[in-house]
Design a protein around this motif. Sequence first.
Motif, mmCIF file in Angstrom:
data_model
loop_
_atom_site.group_PDB
_atom_site.id
_atom_site.type_symbol
_atom_site.label_atom_id
_atom_site.label_comp_id
_atom_site.label_asym_id
_atom_site.label_seq_id
_atom_site.Cartn_x
_atom_site.Cartn_y
_atom_site.Cartn_z
ATOM 1 N N ARG A 1 9.436 85.882 16.368
ATOM 2 C CA ARG A 1 11.093 86.055 16.540
ATOM 3 C C ARG A 1 11.438 86.864 15.363
ATOM 4 O O ARG A 1 10.663 87.012 14.485
ATOM 5 C CB ARG A 1 11.514 84.475 15.996
ATOM 6 N N GLN A 2 12.795 87.037 15.020
ATOM 7 C CA GLN A 2 13.475 87.681 14.318
ATOM 8 C C GLN A 2 14.380 86.602 13.615
ATOM 9 O O GLN A 2 14.889 85.697 14.281
ATOM 10 C CB GLN A 2 14.304 88.901 14.741
ATOM 11 N N LEU A 3 14.384 87.135 12.370
ATOM 12 C CA LEU A 3 15.186 85.810 11.362
ATOM 13 C C LEU A 3 16.052 86.371 10.569
ATOM 14 O O LEU A 3 15.915 87.530 10.046
ATOM 15 C CB LEU A 3 13.993 85.105 10.485
ATOM 16 N N PRO A 4 17.023 85.745 10.077
ATOM 17 C CA PRO A 4 18.004 86.235 9.041
ATOM 18 C C PRO A 4 17.439 86.439 7.809
ATOM 19 O O PRO A 4 16.582 85.489 7.628
ATOM 20 C CB PRO A 4 19.176 85.293 9.043
ATOM 21 N N ASP A 5 17.762 87.558 6.850
ATOM 22 C CA ASP A 5 17.561 87.469 5.768
ATOM 23 C C ASP A 5 17.963 86.332 4.945
ATOM 24 O O ASP A 5 19.118 86.086 4.887
ATOM 25 C CB ASP A 5 17.765 88.934 5.164
ATOM 26 N N VAL A 6 17.407 85.589 3.655
ATOM 27 C CA VAL A 6 17.914 84.776 3.059
ATOM 28 C C VAL A 6 19.114 85.378 2.338
ATOM 29 O O VAL A 6 20.039 84.503 2.180
ATOM 30 C CB VAL A 6 16.823 84.427 1.933
ATOM 31 N N GLY A 7 19.017 86.615 1.625
ATOM 32 C CA GLY A 7 20.169 86.940 0.963
ATOM 33 C C GLY A 7 21.242 87.396 1.749
ATOM 34 O O GLY A 7 22.517 86.956 1.509
ATOM 35 N N LEU B 1 20.770 77.970 7.364
ATOM 36 C CA LEU B 1 19.760 76.799 7.460
ATOM 37 C C LEU B 1 18.378 77.278 8.152
ATOM 38 O O LEU B 1 17.487 77.073 7.756
ATOM 39 C CB LEU B 1 20.286 75.729 8.345
ATOM 40 N N THR B 2 18.843 78.314 9.238
ATOM 41 C CA THR B 2 17.411 79.074 9.783
ATOM 42 C C THR B 2 16.725 79.700 8.670
ATOM 43 O O THR B 2 15.391 79.652 8.516
ATOM 44 C CB THR B 2 17.807 79.989 10.856
ATOM 45 N N ALA B 3 17.445 80.392 7.864
ATOM 46 C CA ALA B 3 16.779 81.424 6.817
ATOM 47 C C ALA B 3 16.020 80.569 5.919
ATOM 48 O O ALA B 3 15.026 80.763 5.449
ATOM 49 C CB ALA B 3 17.739 82.279 6.206
ATOM 50 N N ALA B 4 16.995 79.449 5.245
ATOM 51 C CA ALA B 4 16.503 78.602 4.161
ATOM 52 C C ALA B 4 15.149 77.796 4.730
ATOM 53 O O ALA B 4 14.420 77.338 3.724
ATOM 54 C CB ALA B 4 17.564 77.755 3.895
ATOM 55 N N GLY B 5 14.896 77.434 5.964
ATOM 56 C CA GLY B 5 13.910 76.658 6.371
ATOM 57 C C GLY B 5 12.850 77.351 7.044
ATOM 58 O O GLY B 5 12.076 76.959 7.538
ATOM 59 N N SER B 6 12.835 78.774 6.798
ATOM 60 C CA SER B 6 11.921 79.694 7.476
ATOM 61 C C SER B 6 10.890 80.346 6.325
ATOM 62 O O SER B 6 11.497 81.288 5.901
ATOM 63 C CB SER B 6 12.375 80.590 8.406
ATOM 64 N N PRO B 7 9.762 79.919 6.163
ATOM 65 C CA PRO B 7 8.876 80.528 5.083
ATOM 66 C C PRO B 7 8.806 81.941 5.288
ATOM 67 O O PRO B 7 8.583 82.438 4.183
ATOM 68 C CB PRO B 7 7.528 79.469 5.127
ATOM 69 N N GLU B 8 8.801 82.465 6.543
ATOM 70 C CA GLU B 8 8.445 84.010 6.654
ATOM 71 C C GLU B 8 9.571 85.002 5.970
ATOM 72 O O GLU B 8 9.180 85.888 5.680
ATOM 73 C CB GLU B 8 8.632 84.226 8.178
ATOM 74 N N VAL B 9 10.488 84.221 5.489
ATOM 75 C CA VAL B 9 11.649 85.338 4.976
ATOM 76 C C VAL B 9 12.186 84.718 3.544
ATOM 77 O O VAL B 9 13.111 85.101 3.001
ATOM 78 C CB VAL B 9 12.964 85.291 5.828
ATOM 79 N N TRP B 10 11.380 83.721 3.012
ATOM 80 C CA TRP B 10 11.566 83.051 1.662
ATOM 81 C C TRP B 10 11.408 84.385 0.602
ATOM 82 O O TRP B 10 10.159 84.710 0.761
ATOM 83 C CB TRP B 10 10.790 82.000 1.447
ATOM 84 N N PRO B 11 12.076 84.224 -0.314
ATOM 85 C CA PRO B 11 11.871 85.169 -1.660
ATOM 86 C C PRO B 11 10.855 84.348 -2.274
ATOM 87 O O PRO B 11 10.537 83.325 -2.322
ATOM 88 C CB PRO B 11 13.171 85.017 -2.190
ATOM 89 N N PRO B 12 10.250 85.102 -3.312
ATOM 90 C CA PRO B 12 9.259 84.644 -4.051
ATOM 91 C C PRO B 12 9.758 83.580 -5.193
ATOM 92 O O PRO B 12 10.925 83.783 -5.596
ATOM 93 C CB PRO B 12 8.756 85.853 -4.916
ATOM 94 N N ASN B 13 8.814 82.620 -5.286
ATOM 95 C CA ASN B 13 9.563 81.429 -5.968
ATOM 96 C C ASN B 13 9.634 81.973 -7.580
ATOM 97 O O ASN B 13 8.812 82.786 -8.168
ATOM 98 C CB ASN B 13 8.640 80.376 -6.103
#
Length: 260
Positions: free
Chosen positions: A142-148, A248-260
């Motif tokens: 799937r394609q995901l929204p960017d967190v930013g 919510l989709t971006a925040a809950g999808s590790p594929e697009v998480w920024p580095p901690n």
Amino acid sequence: MSVEDAELDSGSVETTPEALRLAWWVTAWLRGEAVTDLVLDAVIGPDATHTVSGLADLGLGGDEGVADTFVSGMGRLRTEGATCVGVAFPAEGDPVGLGGPRAFNTAAMEAGEAVVSDAGIGLVPVRVGAVVEWQAYPAQRRQLPDVGEADRALRLALTESATALAELDVARWRPEVADRLMNLRHRPSLAGAPGVPARCVELAARGVQAREIVAVALEDEGGAVSAAEMLRRREALVGLDRAARRALTAAGSPEVWPPN
């Protein structure tokens, strides 16, 4: 059903959506950052139990027609090579977080939420009383929204919606909505699992907050003086709900998480 009606369900919104809890905590478990008991407590919460059905139909062991326990089901995901689980919060006309196939997309849109593992398995929650059954489907990339980008879009949607509703005298027809819009700093407190970036926990909290505002605003059409006014209100809320679901989709999808 119109796109707007499908996107805007006036029912109550869970403080932490079931799919978000599962994605955050099962990802932490798959990555060795959370023990099983903590995951069960966080995902099942006050429910009687959670089960996973349909894995045998996908050729992943077990007996066809027999639901796995939650722990057994998550174990099968790990056996299939899953390293993370992400979320989708789609609506008719906006299948954000989904990549197909059709059967999975349809079930996810009916439920309003789903999870997708990187092992090609999707799960859709079906609640029966105090029991949640996660139904398994094949799930494609799937394609995901960017967190930013999701963060900026939600901030903009909140501003635009607040402005539009103020022009429509929201304080007159739904004073509680006006109160929430004036009090955006007081967000729900969500408990992120180990490894979830703080930025994503905060974004998810604002997404939940925005969906709660939409739900309250749609409880009735009180104070509306014309069909045109009702349409303007709904248009303002459609954009906010769409931005909230993408956040919510971006925040809950590790594929697009920024580095901690």
